[in-house]
Write a protein that holds these residues in place. Structure first.
Motif, PDB file in Angstrom:
ATOM      1  N   LYS A   1       4.880   8.910   8.394  1.00 18.66           N
ATOM      2  CA  LYS A   1       4.228   7.733   7.804  1.00 18.66           C
ATOM      3  C   LYS A   1       4.684   6.486   8.560  1.00 18.66           C
ATOM      4  CE  LYS A   1       2.286   9.823   4.177  1.00 18.66           C
ATOM      5  NZ  LYS A   1       0.839   9.807   3.868  1.00 18.66           N
TER       6      LYS A   1
ATOM      7  N   TYR B   1       0.820  -1.216   0.000  1.00 19.03           N
ATOM      8  CA  TYR B   1       0.000   0.000   0.000  1.00 19.03           C
ATOM      9  C   TYR B   1       0.851   1.262   0.000  1.00 19.03           C
ATOM     10  CZ  TYR B   1       0.954  -0.333   5.059  1.00 19.03           C
ATOM     11  OH  TYR B   1       1.557  -0.456   6.283  1.00 19.03           O
ATOM     12  N   LYS B   2       2.072   1.176   0.472  1.00 15.03           N
ATOM     13  CA  LYS B   2       2.911   2.373   0.515  1.00 15.03           C
ATOM     14  C   LYS B   2       3.356   2.820  -0.881  1.00 15.03           C
ATOM     15  CE  LYS B   2       6.998  -0.394   1.700  1.00 15.03           C
ATOM     16  NZ  LYS B   2       7.895  -0.768   2.810  1.00 15.03           N
TER      17      LYS B   2
ATOM     18  N   ALA C   1       1.133   3.011  -3.420  1.00 16.91           N
ATOM     19  CA  ALA C   1      -0.136   3.281  -4.105  1.00 16.91           C
ATOM     20  C   ALA C   1      -0.091   4.542  -4.965  1.00 16.91           C
ATOM     21  CB  ALA C   1      -1.270   3.391  -3.092  1.00 16.91           C
ATOM     22  N   SER C   2       0.741   5.502  -4.642  1.00 19.53           N
ATOM     23  CA  SER C   2       0.816   6.740  -5.415  1.00 19.53           C
ATOM     24  C   SER C   2       1.416   6.518  -6.793  1.00 19.53           C
ATOM     25  CB  SER C   2       1.651   7.781  -4.673  1.00 19.53           C
ATOM     26  OG  SER C   2       3.016   7.404  -4.677  1.00 19.53           O
ATOM     27  N   ASN C   3       2.118   5.400  -6.940  1.00 24.13           N
ATOM     28  CA  ASN C   3       2.816   5.065  -8.188  1.00 24.13           C
ATOM     29  C   ASN C   3       3.861   6.119  -8.567  1.00 24.13           C
ATOM     30  OD1 ASN C   3       3.170   3.089 -10.204  1.00 24.13           O
ATOM     31  ND2 ASN C   3       2.053   4.310 -11.693  1.00 24.13           N
ATOM     32  N   LYS C   4       4.394   6.806  -7.543  1.00 24.62           N
ATOM     33  CA  LYS C   4       5.424   7.817  -7.763  1.00 24.62           C
ATOM     34  C   LYS C   4       6.620   7.542  -6.860  1.00 24.62           C
ATOM     35  CE  LYS C   4       2.112  11.522  -8.768  1.00 24.62           C
ATOM     36  NZ  LYS C   4       1.619  12.872  -8.345  1.00 24.62           N
ATOM     37  N   ASN C   5       7.800   7.894  -7.348  1.00 22.24           N
ATOM     38  CA  ASN C   5       8.978   7.854  -6.490  1.00 22.24           C
ATOM     39  C   ASN C   5       8.822   8.905  -5.399  1.00 22.24           C
ATOM     40  OD1 ASN C   5       9.974   6.008  -8.321  1.00 22.24           O
ATOM     41  ND2 ASN C   5      11.411   7.433  -9.279  1.00 22.24           N
ATOM     42  N   LEU C   6       8.999   8.482  -4.155  1.00 20.04           N
ATOM     43  CA  LEU C   6       8.780   9.386  -3.031  1.00 20.04           C
ATOM     44  C   LEU C   6       9.797   9.152  -1.931  1.00 20.04           C
ATOM     45  CD1 LEU C   6       4.898   9.055  -2.577  1.00 20.04           C
ATOM     46  CD2 LEU C   6       6.105  10.987  -3.608  1.00 20.04           C
TER      47      LEU C   6
END
Length: 221
Positions: A156, A141-142, A144-149
């Protein structure tokens, strides 16, 4: 141990090998066939008895990017630590010998890691199970944004990272005893939590993928 002269690698993949003859070639191919080529691969034969030891040597003859360490059986932590001692890559991964990396994993991780190198000691990628069961890991789930973060665990706190195999580490933060040889289970979590106590920030790369084999025999730790 087989040693070769090669350019300084950007990524070292350390693979502990114990009685994994059936799956080892597939694991190795998933690394060597990556478009990202500035790597070396260290196969640590941990006293295998099924022919994996000889297979490691045969595989190493096919590429100057492969090194082999043969040692007495001491467990996965001991094997990983032996690899750390000779690793040269800027970033280190600990892939298991029956698993696989998706084709663009190394390039995706490297391209992001170098942009956050001064802030994070670790980059995480999602896990997907295959063979006996095919599904995403419950902690995905971490991603889920489908972006490198960048993830700050102080904010978090549910974005835990428990697997060393699905993570890439800066070599400079790894010590020769990074993985505890006194633990049979949870050695990954203990080592990673030690890093997070010093620096709770890490990166995530959803585009990469760690394929975790759930064996039909279900004899994997």
């Amino acid at each position: 141990m087989i040693t070769v002269n090669c350019p300084q690698p950007s990524i070292t993949v350390i693979v502990p090998v114990y009685n994994c003859h059936r799956f080892l070639k597939q694991a190795v191919d998933s690394v060597l066939q990556q478009p990202f080529q500035n790597i070396d691969l260290i196969l640590v034969d941990d006293g295998s008895t099924d022919g994996s030891s000889l297979l490691c040597d045969r595989i190493a003859q096919t590429s100057d990017r492969i090194r082999v360490i043969h040692k007495e059986n001491g467990g996965v932590s001991s094997a990983r630590n032996a690899g750390i001692a000779v690793a040269e890559g800027r970033y280190i991964n600990f892939m298991d010998s029956d698993d696989k990396l998706s084709p663009d994993t190394l390039s995706s991780v490297y391209q992001y890691f170098i942009t956050i190198d001064d802030r994070a000691d670790l980059v995480s990628i999602p896990i997907y199970f295959f063979e006996k069961k095919e599904q995403p890991h419950r902690l995905n789930y971490k991603f889920a944004s489908n972006k490198n973060l960048l993830v700050d665990l102080n904010q978090k706190y549910s974005f835990v990272q428990l697997s060393a195999a699905s993570a890439f580490f800066k070599r400079e933060v790894l010590t020769p005893d990074f993985f505890s040889t006194t633990l049979r289970y949870a050695e990954d979590a203990r080592a990673i939590m030690g890093l997070f106590l010093k620096n709770p920030i890490y990166g995530i790369v959803p585009q990469a993928r760690y394929d975790y084999r759930c064996r039909e025999s279900m004899n994997s730790a």
